[in-house]
Scaffold this active site. Structure first.
Site, PDB file in Angstrom:
ATOM      1  CB  THR A   1      -0.932   0.044   1.229  1.00 56.97           C
ATOM      2  OG1 THR A   1      -0.147   0.264   2.404  1.00 56.97           O
ATOM      3  CG2 THR A   1      -1.704  -1.251   1.376  1.00 56.97           C
ATOM      4  CD  GLU A   2      -0.555   4.837  -3.923  1.00 55.17           C
ATOM      5  OE1 GLU A   2      -0.839   5.979  -3.532  1.00 55.17           O
ATOM      6  OE2 GLU A   2      -1.045   4.329  -4.945  1.00 55.17           O
ATOM      7  CG  ASN A   3      -1.322   3.544   3.776  1.00 54.21           C
ATOM      8  OD1 ASN A   3      -1.196   2.600   3.008  1.00 54.21           O
ATOM      9  ND2 ASN A   3      -2.165   3.526   4.786  1.00 54.21           N
TER      10      ASN A   3
ATOM     11  CB  SER B   1       5.311   3.451   0.666  1.00 50.00           C
ATOM     12  OG  SER B   1       4.437   2.667  -0.097  1.00 50.00           O
TER      13      SER B   1
END
Length: 217
Positions: free
Chosen positions: A47-49, A89
């Site tokens: 996930t990007e976070n 990320s």
């Protein structure tokens, strides 16, 4: 496949494209459903976070309001998961370490260029990571229903929405077909729905042929 709704038809077919050991980023919308069809595969969802090793969607029994994906949806994580900053990320994405990105779209043109972050004359919530993923992922698969709510095709001859990057995506999976983009134009790898190739071509207003068949755009 036809017993599933449109979104699940798309997600299930995309899951078939993923391979053991791959690092995969799932975008917001239909791409998140792909995680429901990975039971027999060892795929590492990012996930990007800042999570690598995202598990199946959260249920009421394992809900943790502090554990969310980039779309603010509650998720779970695997025992092998890693947590890190959003900056790290994006370094993972920009460094070319993501094997596959699965993204939603507003439009994809006949060359495989996509638009998925802004609608003309509508408020923009933020660019998000789409442009980084289009550029940085080794393979890009886009997931969307073929037609918008107003009935217009999302497969278009030329983008009318703002581009997410000039790179050509690898596959477009909709509820009717799996489409690959070549120098000659879009080619159908597989039909998924109840439309014939001729009916599909007529519906989108673009001539479609099976992969390796010559066409002119």
């Amino acid at each position: 496949m036809l017993s599933l709704d449109k979104k699940h038809i798309i997600a299930k077919r995309i899951a078939e494209e993923l391979e053991d050991g791959q690092i995969v980023n799932l975008g917001i919308g239909i791409p998140t459903i792909v995680s429901e069809y990975l039971e027999d595969k060892e795929v590492f969802l990012q996930t990007e976070n800042g999570l690598l090793g995202m598990g199946p969607p959260a249920t009421e029994d394992n809900l943790d309001i502090d554990l969310i994906n980039a779309g603010k949806e509650p998720v779970t994580y695997l025992k092998s998961a890693s947590f890190f900053s959003s900056a790290d990320s994006f370094a993972l994405i920009r460094g070319g370490h993501v094997d596959v990105a699965v993204l939603g779209i507003l439009q994809v043109d006949v060359h495989g260029e996509i638009a998925n972050w802004a609608v003309p004359n509508q408020p923009i919530l933020g660019v998000g990571g789409a442009m980084d993923l289009v550029t940085g992922a080794k393979k890009v698969i886009v997931a969307a229903t073929l037609f918008a709510k107003d009935g217009t095709s999302k497969l278009v001859k030329e983008l009318t929405y703002k581009t997410s990057g000039i790179r050509k995506v690898d596959l477009f999976v909709c509820e009717y077909a799996v489409i690959k983009f070549t120098l000659e134009g879009p080619r159908v790898v597989e039909l998924l729905g109840d439309m014939s190739l001729e009916q599909l071509s007529e519906k989108v207003g673009i001539p479609l042929e099976y992969l390796n068949s010559p066409i002119e755009i």
